[in-house]
Design a protein around this motif. Structure first.
Motif, short mmCIF file in Angstrom:
data_model
loop_
_atom_site.label_atom_id
_atom_site.label_comp_id
_atom_site.label_asym_id
_atom_site.label_seq_id
_atom_site.Cartn_x
_atom_site.Cartn_y
_atom_site.Cartn_z
N ASN A 1 16.30 5.39 29.36
CA ASN A 1 16.75 4.63 28.19
C ASN A 1 18.15 5.08 27.78
O ASN A 1 18.34 5.70 26.73
N ASP B 1 5.48 7.15 29.53
CA ASP B 1 5.57 7.08 28.07
C ASP B 1 6.33 8.33 27.61
O ASP B 1 5.75 9.29 27.12
N GLU C 1 13.81 10.61 29.65
CA GLU C 1 13.97 9.59 28.61
C GLU C 1 15.43 9.15 28.53
O GLU C 1 15.73 7.96 28.40
N LEU D 1 12.72 14.96 28.02
CA LEU D 1 13.95 14.55 27.33
C LEU D 1 14.97 14.00 28.33
O LEU D 1 15.62 12.99 28.07
N ALA E 1 19.70 9.96 18.64
CA ALA E 1 18.96 9.92 19.89
C ALA E 1 19.71 10.20 21.18
O ALA E 1 19.08 10.39 22.20
N SER F 1 19.74 4.68 24.27
CA SER F 1 19.38 5.52 23.13
C SER F 1 20.56 6.38 22.70
O SER F 1 20.58 6.91 21.60
N ILE G 1 7.42 13.34 24.64
CA ILE G 1 8.34 14.18 23.87
C ILE G 1 7.72 14.58 22.54
O ILE G 1 7.78 15.74 22.12
N ALA G 2 7.12 13.60 21.85
CA ALA G 2 6.47 13.89 20.57
C ALA G 2 5.36 14.92 20.74
O ALA G 2 5.20 15.83 19.92
N THR H 1 8.54 8.76 25.24
CA THR H 1 8.58 8.97 23.79
C THR H 1 7.33 9.69 23.32
O THR H 1 7.40 10.65 22.55
N GLY H 2 6.17 9.24 23.80
CA GLY H 2 4.92 9.90 23.43
C GLY H 2 4.86 11.32 23.97
O GLY H 2 4.38 12.23 23.29
N LEU I 1 19.42 14.92 22.50
CA LEU I 1 18.23 15.30 23.24
C LEU I 1 18.36 16.71 23.79
O LEU I 1 17.44 17.51 23.71
#
Length: 205
Positions: free
Chosen positions: A174, A126, A170, A167, A183, A177, A131-132, A128-129, A188
């Motif tokens: 992906n 995950d 990700e 980053l 993105a 992005s 990175i957040a 995205t989670g 990144l």
């Protein structure tokens, strides 16, 4: 000494510490010894036993109404659950531990737990989670200065390194992005560099 023998020796030593604390009626010492036992068992890859030991430590902390110990021991449970590939429960447990330290107003311990949470999210893919979580931790009001305050400046740097890794992964997983203005890999990388530039000067204080 073989690695397996060394690990077993450590486990046995922590079990003796738990037994001694119980004999002495030292509940706080028992909780600390159980935490040590859980960590030793985790290193030995005995994850179920590790989780049980850490949960016993949580129970002791709750009984003693020691909220700091409760947060620490919950964090240990979360790490053991993650190592056991039980990511869903690991994440919820780490979130509980972070909330406890947030309520206590202890940003250093909260950031340590959030860093572990980010690592667990990465292991779950995950990104995205993760990175957040890392961005929140790195830009947290006290995150960049609290390390220096407690003479452990490596924490903020560790968070940044983990963020940069997330980053990168990700961007690899992906690649589409990169099509969006907010993105792509360049963005990144810029986010990572921005956070490094923001944190490093504070680490030199």
């Amino acid at each position: 000494m073989r690695e397996a023998d060394r690990l077993q020796e450590a486990v046995d030593a922590h079990r003796r510490a738990v037994a001694l604390a119980v004999d002495l009626g030292n509940r706080h010492g028992e909780g600390e010894a159980l935490s040590g036992l859980g960590s030793a068992l985790c290193q030995a890859r005995e994850y179920k036993k590790s989780i049980r030991a850490h949960r016993r430590a949580v129970a002791v902390a709750v009984e003693l109404e020691d909220t700091f110990m409760e947060g620490r021991t919950l964090g240990n449970v979360g790490i053991a659950l993650g190592d056991a590939i039980n990511f869903k429960r690991a994440i919820s447990t780490l979130e509980r531990a972070a909330a406890i330290f947030g309520d206590l107003g202890d940003p250093y311990e909260e950031c340590k737990v959030l860093n572990n949470l980010g690592t667990t999210l990465v292991e779950r893919a995950d990104f995205t989670g993760a990175i957040a979580t890392y961005e929140h931790t790195a830009t947290y009001e006290h995150a960049a200065t609290v390390g220096a305050a407690v003479t452990e400046p490596h924490l903020a740097g560790q968070v940044v390194r983990n963020l940069q890794l997330a980053l990168t992964r990700e961007a690899i997983v992906n690649p589409d992005s990169a099509d969006g203005p907010q993105a792509g890999p360049r963005t990144l990388a810029e986010r990572g560099r921005f956070l490094v530039a923001r944190i490093r000067p504070r680490l030199r204080r």
